[in-house]
Scaffold this motif. Structure first.
Motif, PDB file in Angstrom:
ATOM      1  N   ALA A   5       0.833  -1.198   0.000  1.00  0.00           N
ATOM      2  CA  ALA A   5       0.000   0.000   0.000  1.00  0.00           C
ATOM      3  C   ALA A   5       0.869   1.249   0.000  1.00  0.00           C
ATOM      4  O   ALA A   5       0.391   2.349  -0.205  1.00  0.00           O
ATOM      5  CB  ALA A   5      -0.912   0.008   1.230  1.00  0.00           C
ATOM      6  N   GLU A  34      -1.216   1.581   8.327  1.00  0.00           N
ATOM      7  CA  GLU A  34      -0.846   0.425   7.503  1.00  0.00           C
ATOM      8  C   GLU A  34       0.456  -0.215   7.997  1.00  0.00           C
ATOM      9  O   GLU A  34       0.573  -1.444   8.061  1.00  0.00           O
ATOM     10  CB  GLU A  34      -0.705   0.867   6.042  1.00  0.00           C
ATOM     11  N   ARG A  37      -0.180  -2.082  11.143  1.00  0.00           N
ATOM     12  CA  ARG A  37      -0.938  -3.300  10.834  1.00  0.00           C
ATOM     13  C   ARG A  37      -0.003  -4.409  10.354  1.00  0.00           C
ATOM     14  O   ARG A  37      -0.216  -5.596  10.653  1.00  0.00           O
ATOM     15  CB  ARG A  37      -1.998  -2.967   9.772  1.00  0.00           C
TER      16      ARG A  37
END
Length: 744
Positions: free
Chosen positions: A246, A424, A427
């Motif tokens: 991402a 992100e 995570r």
């Protein structure tokens, strides 16, 4: 109309009309009614001559076209479109030997005009259009390629080219590329009188494709390289087909790889299809063609983009050892590239499976099972690192090379600290993938010192089990309230110019200081008021920077009510008694001093630490030793970046650390952050097994002095572990919530 052959920076305000154009309705129409000429008694050569002279003599009878096959045309009034219209109308309305001219005859006539006169691109434009209508797209591409060679800025040629590219049966992944709507893509380019950007892009792509047919010529090699270096912005991140990220970080190479991949795979498809081979994208012919072309390019070019793409193609053909070698060469060029990390992870996973005689396949799009499930790293949940350009990271930018925001661009600290990218990255820690981490440099990973989730969730009272960590692990929390620690490295002003850090001496100018001071008022002072621990500075020299000296002098319990710890990173040249007395306002804090030396002799130190003075360093280390013994420094460390020039002095550096009563000396591998070429870095990177002096480095590592409790392995832990037992326990006087054990 004059044209700019080298357009300025990309302006995405030009127009390629992307509306779908029906091929039949796209035929050229003349305003005048058709006049049928009968050449029943003419020879074929005579008819070809008539056709040639007709469009030269009668082009003025036709109007300038506003668009052609979906491409807007802006040249007037004598644009080539009128010549094309004249020739097309002539072939549509004339009769030859008593009948209308059919598609086959039309092709013969256009090819004959081109062969006989070779003077312009008019017959080639119509030839390409006719070939495409006849279902021969690759022949059409070859024809329009030749037309563009006559004039790269011919809008009629570009119009046909774009239509051919949209209908060509390209490889699956690139099919439809030229019809993309989303930007960045060719669909986002626009065309106007003021710029030639879309023409430049399409010509550059075709030139790169054609260049692959004769790579021994330097100009052709340059055509390929210049294409992906110039036009990477036209591609998306996922065009690289490497990993599923991402975010990519400042060292992102994904889009240049996508541009290069497009050229290589287009060329290979063209070669196979033109040779009559059915293109199977999982087949041996396809895999071999891509690999061969990438290696042919690589013989003349060692760009990391090409090395990583070669690694992909080599891996797909089962040549894993060669793929790994390309991955490490790319790593030597840029130690922080996420794509390089992923390529090496995939290659080494496949090699490991193969060595165990287990079934294995290779794909850079694969996400292997997370390696660190059940392990936790607290750094991205507690710490922030602000780099010189304002980019902010959740760990050292070498270890976690993805910026989560920029302090010069965001409105508030929370916009940076809890940005979508920040969440992100956290995570990726919680799911055990650690996909954004540099696994070849992170000491926690290399030394297997990541925390265990079950220890965090057990509710123990150790300082390591902070409530925020347990909450993150148990509730998968990725939005965190405030940073506890920040490394303020946003001013790179320094009195030294060490080659691993910079090429020249860097000092902020007046405008630079004004920008830094404005940042303090907008964000840094607010951040300082909430931090418990601050580090100044990993970007430059805190005691040399005018900005950081002012910031240090303003720290006090009123302005920084939560601040209890200060980490001062310095090259040691300015840390003397006078400076210590200047900053008496800091003495209420717990202070950790870290001095970078990178050498334990005068010659080595002054060679690596350019502008440094050995005698001054020794005097200031002695002063720091006195402060530590008197308890005025809570911690005193020395850091040492190991490289070819200084590895033999590592034992002497340990002796220095002991002599100056340092709490520790950290040995770390030299990283390439862009200041070295690949060959320069390879010559300095002594820890690389392929280095010619690596065996001598291993002999140095056997020295028993490394059993000293002051030695900190950092990311050289595997080398120390090979030759030495864990250090003997030291007498612990206290346990610090940030720094761990404190020693007598």
């Amino acid at each position: 109309m004059a044209r700019e052959h080298n357009a300025p920076a990309i302006s995405w305000r030009m127009s390629i009309i992307m509306s779908k154009v029906d091929f039949v309705s796209a035929s050229i129409e003349a305003l005048s009614p058709p006049v049928v000429d009968d050449f029943e008694n003419a020879s074929f050569d005579g008819f070809v001559n008539e056709a040639y002279w007709h469009y030269h003599q009668h082009f003025q009878e036709h109007d300038f076209l506003q668009n052609y096959l979906g491409f807007s045309l802006n040249r007037r009034p004598n644009d080539v479109s009128r010549n094309v219209t004249a020739l097309d109308r002539f072939l549509q309305t004339s009769q030859f030997r008593g009948g209308q001219i059919g598609p086959h005859e039309r092709l013969e006539i256009l090819e004959a005009i081109d062969r006989r006169f070779c003077s312009d691109r008019i017959p080639l434009i119509l030839l390409a259009k006719t070939l495409l209508e006849e279902g021969r797209p690759w022949d059409a591409f070859d024809a329009i390629l030749r037309a563009i060679e006559y004039d790269a800025y011919c809008e009629m040629s570009i119009g046909v080219l774009l239509h051919v590219l949209r209908h060509i049966p390209n490889a699956e992944y690139w099919r439809g590329f030229f019809d993309r709507r989303e930007s960045p893509s060719i669909g986002g380019l626009q065309h106007s009188d003021s710029t030639t950007e879309p023409l430049d892009y399409l010509f550059g792509f075709c030139r790169a494709v054609a260049a692959c047919d004769a790579l021994d010529e330097g100009v052709n090699r340059d055509a390929v390289r210049s294409f992906y270096h110039r036009w990477w912005k036209v591609y998306r991140h996922d065009d690289s087909r490497i990993g599923q990220f991402a975010a990519y970080g400042n060292s992102d190479q994904s889009r240049p790889i996508g541009a290069l991949r497009h050229v290589i795979e287009f060329v290979c498809y063209r070669r196979l299809a033109s040779g009559g081979t059915q293109v199977d994208e999982a087949g041996v012919d396809w895999q071999k063609a891509r690999c061969d072309l990438a290696l042919a390019l690589e013989r003349h070019n060692s760009d990391p983009h090409l090395l990583l793409l070669s690694a992909d193609y080599l891996g797909m053909t089962g040549r894993l050892d060669e793929a790994r070698e390309r991955g490490y060469r790319a790593l030597n060029t840029n130690s922080r590239c996420l794509l390089t990390q992923h390529v090496l992870d995939c290659v080494e996973h496949a090699l490991d499976q193969r060595s165990k005689r287990l079934p294995h396949s290779f794909s850079l799009l694969d996400e292997h099972p997370p390696r660190f499930v059940g392990r936790f790293c607290p750094v991205p949940f507690d710490e922030a690192f602000i780099n010189p350009d304002g980019d902010t990271f959740l760990c050292c930018s070498t270890m976690l090379p993805v910026p989560v925001g920029n302090v010069f661009q965001e409105n508030s600290w929370n916009d940076v600290w809890n940005s979508d990218l920040a969440q992100e990255l956290r995570r990726s820690i919680l799911n055990g993938s650690y996909k954004y981490c540099n696994k070849r440099s992170c000491p926690r990973i290399l030394n297997d010192s990541l925390l265990r989730n079950d220890e965090l969730s057990a509710g123990t009272t150790s300082y390591l089990q902070r409530e925020r960590w347990r909450d993150a692990v148990l509730n998968k929390s990725v939005k965190i309230e405030g940073a506890l620690f920040a490394d303020l490295g946003y001013d790179i002003s320094c009195n030294l110019s060490c080659p691993q850090c910079r090429l020249d001496l860097i000092v902020s100018d007046k405008a630079g200081f004004a920008k830094l001071d404005a940042l303090r008022g907008d964000m840094i002072d607010d951040l300082l008021s909430k931090l418990q621990n601050v580090r100044i500075s990993s970007g430059g020299e805190a005691l040399f920077s005018k900005h950081f000296r002012k910031l240090l002098s303003d720290i006090n319990p009123t302005h920084c009510p939560n601040l209890t710890h200060l980490e001062l990173l310095t090259n040691g040249m300015l840390f003397d008694r006078r400076q210590w007395d200047t900053f008496r306002n800091l003495h209420y804090l717990k202070i950790w001093l870290v001095v970078s030396i990178d050498g334990s002799s005068k010659d080595t130190f002054e060679s690596i630490r350019r502008n440094g003075r050995w005698e001054k360093l020794l005097a200031n280390l002695e002063f720091a030793s006195t402060l530590r013994r008197d308890g005025k420094l809570t911690r005193f460390h020395i850091s040492y970046a190991v490289q070819t020039e200084n590895f033999r002095e590592m034992p002497d550096a340990v002796a220095m650390a002991e002599r100056f009563h340092a709490d520790g000396i950290s040995f770390m591998k030299l990283e390439n952050i862009g200041t070295y070429s690949e060959n320069e870095y390879r010559s300095r990177n002594i820890v690389e097994p392929s280095h010619p002096l690596h065996d001598e480095f291993l002999e140095v590592m056997r020295d028993p002095i490394f059993d000293s409790p002051v030695v900190i392995a950092h990311n050289l832990g595997p080398f120390f572990a090979e030759f030495h037992e864990p250090s003997k326990p030291r007498k612990v006087t206290n346990h610090d919530p940030f720094w761990g054990d404190l020693y007598a």
